[in-house]
Design a protein around this motif. Structure first.
Motif, short mmCIF file in Angstrom:
data_model
loop_
_atom_site.label_atom_id
_atom_site.label_comp_id
_atom_site.label_asym_id
_atom_site.label_seq_id
_atom_site.Cartn_x
_atom_site.Cartn_y
_atom_site.Cartn_z
N ASN A 145 6.05 1.67 -2.25
CA ASN A 145 5.00 2.39 -1.51
C ASN A 145 4.72 3.75 -2.15
O ASN A 145 3.57 4.16 -2.28
N THR A 204 0.84 -1.19 0.00
CA THR A 204 0.00 0.00 0.00
C THR A 204 0.88 1.24 0.00
O THR A 204 2.11 1.14 -0.13
N ALA A 205 0.24 2.38 0.18
CA ALA A 205 1.00 3.63 0.17
C ALA A 205 2.01 3.71 1.29
O ALA A 205 2.99 4.45 1.22
N SER A 206 1.77 2.95 2.36
CA SER A 206 2.76 2.99 3.44
C SER A 206 3.20 1.63 3.95
O SER A 206 4.18 1.56 4.68
N GLU A 207 2.49 0.57 3.58
CA GLU A 207 2.77 -0.72 4.21
C GLU A 207 3.18 -1.78 3.18
O GLU A 207 2.78 -1.71 2.02
N THR A 208 3.92 -2.74 3.65
CA THR A 208 4.31 -3.89 2.84
C THR A 208 4.32 -5.09 3.77
O THR A 208 5.08 -5.10 4.75
N TYR A 209 3.47 -6.07 3.51
CA TYR A 209 3.42 -7.25 4.38
C TYR A 209 2.74 -8.36 3.61
O TYR A 209 2.09 -8.12 2.59
N THR A 264 -3.38 5.75 -4.22
CA THR A 264 -3.95 6.23 -2.97
C THR A 264 -4.12 7.74 -2.96
O THR A 264 -5.18 8.26 -2.58
#
Lengths: 471, 471, 471, 471
Positions: free
Chosen positions: C371, C12-17, C379
């Motif tokens: 991101n 996502t724009a801030s996360e990676t998992y 986003t």
């Protein structure tokens, strides 16, 4: 002894007008229309410019380095200066001992043969309580500028604290602090690694002295000056980021000024990659075209105040004698570093090239006005280093140092014209339009076209006055 | 062991949406609509925000200084962090010997009582070949960040060359270098002079550490990072010019990031002039309203990446015991410097204040969005220091560190709420709107409003992963 | 109807998992570890990324221009978008009358065949009291952004006063104003002169629209926004100076955001000098390599918030049919301007190229993080245009618009892959690494590698919510 | 007719030295040491400065406005200029018809009574093909500068296209374009709304002319100049952002120069809130202390080239006569706007205040050097407007316009000294140190301390030479 320079276009840092200049003895007596004192020698300058003699704020003569010595001494180098229209040059001392008076005495002994007028900056490369005690007395001997180094660890460098102290003592004593701005720590590490890796070519001179180190050292020095409330002058600015930081400092009201040199306006690290790359080895190194452009912009918009040369000439091939004043001369030079870039004597010829090169490629090229040219190469250095209004000025009462400049003279430039005592010139075969025709030092004609009329010792030491104010 | 945080407004560094969070054991298992696993404990968060637990990149506990020790140890300080919504804190080691492994062992012994999760940065204050040899092994022990100092000569400072070497070894080893950026040389001279002149009041703490020294040290460090091609993180930025230089470096592509702290956003040197000025003594010092404003701007436009606290708490009056967990406690503190500002223990409480203060005076004040708040205080620190996605994130697989935040809770803040083990708070009587309601550490409720449910040692050491990339 | 995207790397724009995504109907129901609802279709995404579907803030379909019409309509263009991983596109209306409701009705009729979801901006090109009265009602119809032009005098342009009024009405009504920033006055004069002088080639398209006109229009619009206290979004930024001015405005706290497009990152006016230069004719024009570089920098450091495409496709040779879905298609195109650059239909294909091109030449090239890529292309546009959190997000409750992205897929890109209904592609033969594998629109698989599973009208109009806050 | 100014400290834009000035008739004949022509009148200037007479690039006389006329005509206003050390002033025409020759004839009729030398700029407020045809002939009549307006819609404003055309015709014809930079569109809307809301006080003059409109208009004009490749001069700069944008333009090589005025250096909108706020009503308005500071900085670092006055005097209370040269005089003035700020005649007295005020509060205050003072107030305006070297210079051949300036003279300044024909002075009761002692116009002593020795018509029209180059 009375001369009239007739009907030239007088060009100063701010003015351009046509008039006669009356010289009496060593001084400009008056400037006016139709000056016709009886018995005066009349020198016609109609159609020519008359400029104040150049003031080079930065040169080195008779300087031992890297197991040899500079090709030019105070006679040969300053004679070349004269041919290029420069009549006052500021040299540097080496702080060979902590007895600054003795250092100055030794310098005067060497400089006695000066071919044009000369001043001197004191390098402070070893800062002790004793040195601190002596600095305030330098002005009594006409030395009002100190240079410190943030590079050359273990040799020339002072720590930031010592620089801060020097700045404050300098300010109290009417002296100006100058700084050679690079990051010596990173340089030393990079050099050691380069040599260990077998990198010996001149290009590595640039690769081991990265621009960012110079950029931060400009801000670091400026910040120290801010904290010391002391004036600062940054020598030989060479990188775009240095101009950014100088402009930043000045826009924030810091008392900082800067100098660049022609080599940083015209050459890049590509020149170091040439077979004769050692010719361009100087410190700080020449960098990139983008750096060149930013420095020009900084000159044009006033961010940078002076153009010096950092003349520090060496032979390219010191094994092959050249004829100089009819004598064969050979001095070990750049070839010393053939197998190790750190052994290349650092420095370039240039004291004589400065004005002719900048005229054609600066003024005629539309990058600088003629007034800016005079300001950057004569008036501003004279003001900054306490020589004004005696030097750097065409005004009654000033020394009659002046150049009759032929704006239409065309020559193909090079080592033959340049008159430095060395075997190469960086501007070989450059086409010039505009060149000095006659050069007067304190009223005396010392260069008449290609003819040298001066002599060793004609130059005089000019004591600097206390630092006055930031330009 | 299964919990559902129901219907909170989940707020991350980039997202805002309403959903349930299913916690299984220590981890977030899933996030979704209407999650209703049988037997789960349901915690209603409707009308509340759910934030990832705060990650404080910069704090100090159980740190001997100035003849005393910080008021907070790893239990009391981290418990206060928890009350403020912070569930992971990065502490620093002191390099008491060149055996970095032993340094870490000693640190772990002290940190074993941690009240929330903890990581550690290794200070490098003595750089030897032996230390250079050990640094690459730090990552094996979960230490992936080093801090160096350009100030505190003779105690903590490394020379530029050592910093350059540290940066390169760090880069090779997947570590991030952090820098405390001031000019130690000038500071030491100014302090000595101030004391010699009888200037002993707290104000002189600021006057002897001028902002320009911090500004240049930011560019100097960034330039070293450029030359080392190594990432850099500037701690506790405090001056407007530091933001200018960080922005300059980043716009020129340098691998640099920066942190500021609440004290630099809210206070100025005027606070040092108060009778209780010692409360605000920290290093670097608090500066001016103009500096505050520029730092806020740098947070808003992305120039600065994190907000830490530099929590390093001392008593204001260490002679007067306070009641802490029912016991009288008194630890020598700021009064040690009553007659000499250099003897004031340097540091402030703050680890617990960070989120509540920034929420009201940053987010509600319209200076930061809630997403920026999370990014600056949790996600970015976690990413930068190799704790992500385990920390700093509300995502399946992440540690279930989270805060149920009541955006409408109103309190008059101060030492009573702050829970630090000290006798004062910088934000005494500040009105807050928005406050943590419940705090979970790896799935366990450790704070429920004013109630502490944790215990010494509940916090765990979280090993840092190698540095990944510049934010 | 229930699907699980299993074990993808959610970005996502801030996360990676890494987690599973459970889709129920059109929505993401939950994201979690090991989600195994009975009966769900399992789509394996291990080793792949899962991204929110792209949101293109700027495209044009079925738009009459220059005597022809864009090659792509709302079906063909949006199908191409889908193949490129974009699942929501914002189109523009033409203000063909002052009855904005009728304008919207007409637009909806054309957009009914949309192949992915769609929103619409209202162009305001004729500002009357009647129009002013209607603007506040646009939000009721899901239109929350207005575009104005400072160029195209007599056709699209509004005067500064009208723009100022539009901005204020927009602000009052929860709408965002967008601006096409060029100086129409200078352009019209330069074009007339170029044509009068017989300059007809595509290069003159750039020469008659100088960058300085765009640069000043950015500051002018930002200044109007400052005075109107209204948010502003600058479309298709293309010049280095525009980035400078956007950054200046934002650092001074102005409520301004900016968009660039891939064509301004990769191409220069040199492309216009090619024999097929007309392919690159768009407005504003492509500029220089220096402009490209500054735009990249502005993306990296956060000065610019979004990347759109300004997709507005035409045939290069409209006389030669191509096969599209098995049918020969030929639409008059760029050849209309063979003898007059002003007659070249302005615009480029690109809606499908955006994500694949930026992935390889932005993310893999190290210029943007994954991101940032998501933020800039999905986003942020969704947030800015009131589509968030329904679009632009991978979160429970969001529309299940997502892309399974194969980061290792290698293709040689070009018109064959791009799926736009035109005869050329700007990136012909570019090597790509990383490409969409599967694309879901509101839970439905619409693209499976090279296979189109969607249909006309599957796309839905997504009403925009009122503008929330500056990013 | 022969005079010698003996032993003054001659101060020019770049030089400072002590010498005698020999005046023969109207001209400086020579400057030198010990000039003693027989029969010459000797004026002792020892201990005094000798400055070139001030050149005010911007003033208005005998100008109808707002139902009245300026308090000063070409006699009274220029006499006041003389008392303040200014000997050349540039006035503006109103373009009352499209016959520019007739406009000039009318202007000459009014200006015939000039008390010092005068030049004139041509306002272009109505641009037609006929006007375009006439502009190239203006230089024949000594008019080499045009002023255009981006504000005052429907009265003075030209559209951007017309400005662009004017710039190009100007460049072709050797003329310089000047611009009044504000955003007229926004201003007109804000004024109408303010009046409608009943806001009538002087403060609203500033509130309806926001600084951002001026800032963008500077960049807009500069961008048009860039595209026109024509020189530009920005009048009466008043806002910090204008300095930023001028510096930006110049650093990017644009041919732009700027002027500020004393009112923008010393006053803020707070003055408009005083009961006598109307005294400070001028356009653009006075702004904030931060703007003052940035303008000073721009003068110091060279971003701004000149300081004019925009003298445009009105009575504060036109109903109450004052004695002027022994006669009662009353002219309707600021009271016209008592109930409506838009009816306040716009303008301030200042032509005589400029040099004394700037000397004390600029030079003595350490913000400008004496050389910068001369450059900004005399030499640069003369060069820019084609009056140099006849004006703005102390050099042989120049007009003998000079001021003997007593640097130690102390006065409490105000309306009594200022000599403008109006009833107030902005600098009432300011303490000055340094004041003109004697003023010479073309060799004739016209002011001797407080005594006026000139007469109507002594001033002469000085034709401007074609524009030469950017300073």
């Amino acid at each position: 002894m009375t001369k009239v320079i007739r009907a030239g276009t007088i060009t100063t840092a701010s003015e351009t007008y046509t008039a006669d200049i009356l010289i009496e003895g060593e001084k400009i007596a008056s400037i006016g229309q139709n000056l016709t004192p009886p018995g005066a020698e009349i020198i016609d300058a109609s159609g020519k410019l008359v400029l104040p003699g150049g003031v080079d704020p930065h040169a080195h003569f008779d300087l031992p380095m890297a197991g040899t010595v500079t090709a030019d001494d105070h006679y040969t180098g300053l004679k070349a200066a004269a041919f290029g229209g420069t009549t006052t040059v500021l040299d540097f001392t080496s702080q060979d001992s902590d007895d600054l008076g003795a250092v100055l005495d030794a310098w005067h002994a060497k400089a006695a043969k000066a071919a044009v007028d000369i001043g001197v900056h004191m390098n402070i490369t070893h800062f002790t309580p004793e040195v601190a005690r002596q600095i305030p007395h330098l002005a009594e001997r006409g030395v009002t500028s100190l240079k410190v180094f943030t590079a050359y660890n273990g040799r020339l460098r002072l720590g930031d604290g010592d620089i801060f102290q020097v700045m404050r003592i300098a300010r109290e004593s009417g002296l100006l602090t100058m700084v050679h701005a690079e990051n010596g720590d990173a340089i030393d590490i990079l050099i050691a690694e380069a040599l260990a890796a077998g990198h010996t070519s001149p290009e590595w001179h640039a690769l081991t002295r990265p621009a960012w180190g110079a950029v931060e050292a400009v801000l670091r020095s400026s910040a120290l000056a801010a904290q010391a409330q002391a004036p600062l002058y940054i020598v030989h600015m060479n990188a775009a980021g240095e101009v950014d930081q100088l402009a930043y400092a000045r826009e924030h009201g810091l008392p900082v000024m800067g100098e660049t040199c022609p080599q940083y306006l015209f050459f890049t690290a590509d020149h170091l990659r040439r077979p004769d790359g050692a010719k361009w080895v100087c410190s700080p190194p020449v960098r990139s075209a983008e750096d060149n452009a930013r420095l020009w912009q900084g000159l044009a918009d006033g961010a940078i105040q002076t153009i010096g040369t950092d003349h520090c000439s060496f032979f390219f091939d010191g094994a092959r004698p050249i004829l100089y004043e009819g004598q064969p001369v050979a001095i070990p030079g750049k070839e010393l570093g053939r197998d190790d870039f750190t052994k290349i004597p650092n420095g370039l010829p240039g004291v004589g090239d400065r004005l002719p090169i900048l005229w054609t490629y600066g003024v005629r090229a539309g990058k600088l006005s003629a007034n800016q040219f005079v300001a950057l190469t004569s008036t501003n250095p004279a003001k900054i280093f306490g020589l004004y209004p005696r030097k750097g000025s065409l005004a009654p009462g000033a020394d009659a140092d002046l150049v009759i400049w032929d704006p239409e003279k065309r020559i193909t430039y090079g080592v033959a014209h340049a008159q430095h005592r060395t075997d190469y010139n960086l501007y070989e075969n450059w086409e010039l339009v505009g060149y000095p025709e006659k050069v007067f030092l304190r009223g005396e004609l010392i260069v008449d076209r290609e003819q040298w009329l001066g002599r060793p010792g004609i130059g005089r030491f000019i004591p600097g006055q206390p630092f006055a104010s930031i330009l």
